[in-house]
Scaffold this motif. Sequence first.
Motif, short mmCIF file in Angstrom:
data_model
loop_
_atom_site.label_atom_id
_atom_site.label_comp_id
_atom_site.label_asym_id
_atom_site.label_seq_id
_atom_site.Cartn_x
_atom_site.Cartn_y
_atom_site.Cartn_z
N GLN A 31 -9.52 7.83 6.29
CA GLN A 31 -10.42 6.79 5.80
C GLN A 31 -9.70 5.90 4.79
OE1 GLN A 31 -13.60 9.39 4.51
NE2 GLN A 31 -14.92 8.75 6.19
N GLU A 32 -8.87 6.50 3.95
CA GLU A 32 -8.11 5.73 2.97
C GLU A 32 -7.11 4.80 3.68
OE1 GLU A 32 -6.54 8.76 0.39
OE2 GLU A 32 -8.46 9.08 -0.59
N ALA A 33 -6.48 5.32 4.72
CA ALA A 33 -5.54 4.50 5.50
C ALA A 33 -6.27 3.35 6.19
CB ALA A 33 -4.80 5.36 6.53
N ILE A 34 -7.44 3.63 6.72
CA ILE A 34 -8.24 2.60 7.38
C ILE A 34 -8.62 1.51 6.38
CG2 ILE A 34 -10.53 2.13 8.38
CD1 ILE A 34 -10.23 4.90 9.80
N LYS A 35 -9.03 1.92 5.19
CA LYS A 35 -9.41 0.95 4.16
C LYS A 35 -8.22 0.05 3.81
CE LYS A 35 -11.48 0.70 -0.44
NZ LYS A 35 -11.94 1.45 -1.61
N LYS A 36 -7.05 0.66 3.67
CA LYS A 36 -5.84 -0.12 3.37
C LYS A 36 -5.54 -1.08 4.53
CE LYS A 36 -0.91 0.42 2.48
NZ LYS A 36 0.22 1.32 2.56
N ASN A 37 -5.64 -0.59 5.74
CA ASN A 37 -5.37 -1.42 6.92
C ASN A 37 -6.36 -2.58 7.03
OD1 ASN A 37 -3.18 0.11 7.65
ND2 ASN A 37 -4.30 1.37 9.11
N GLN A 38 -7.61 -2.32 6.68
CA GLN A 38 -8.61 -3.39 6.74
C GLN A 38 -8.25 -4.50 5.75
OE1 GLN A 38 -12.09 -0.93 6.11
NE2 GLN A 38 -12.75 -1.20 8.23
N GLY A 39 -7.75 -4.10 4.57
CA GLY A 39 -7.31 -5.09 3.60
C GLY A 39 -6.17 -5.92 4.13
N THR A 40 -5.23 -5.26 4.79
CA THR A 40 -4.09 -5.97 5.39
C THR A 40 -4.55 -6.91 6.49
OG1 THR A 40 -2.65 -4.10 4.88
CG2 THR A 40 -1.87 -5.64 6.56
#
Length: 64
Positions: A31-40
């Motif tokens: 979920q943390e990786a997804i959140k970071k990817n969404q920001g990117t």
Amino acid sequence: MSENDVIANQKRILKNQKEIIANQTKIKSNQEAIKKNQGTILKNQDSLNTILKNQKQILALLKK
């Protein structure tokens, strides 16, 4: 149900609980990786919008 059966079931339950905890940890990490990817992705979309705007301006200049 014998005492041995009960103990065996409790061991299976404990093993399953450990697996659930491990999976929950993985889910949290994902979920943390997804959140970071969404920001990117949002940043990239903004960059693409800027590129598109620039291309339209260039096209307008070329048509003159």
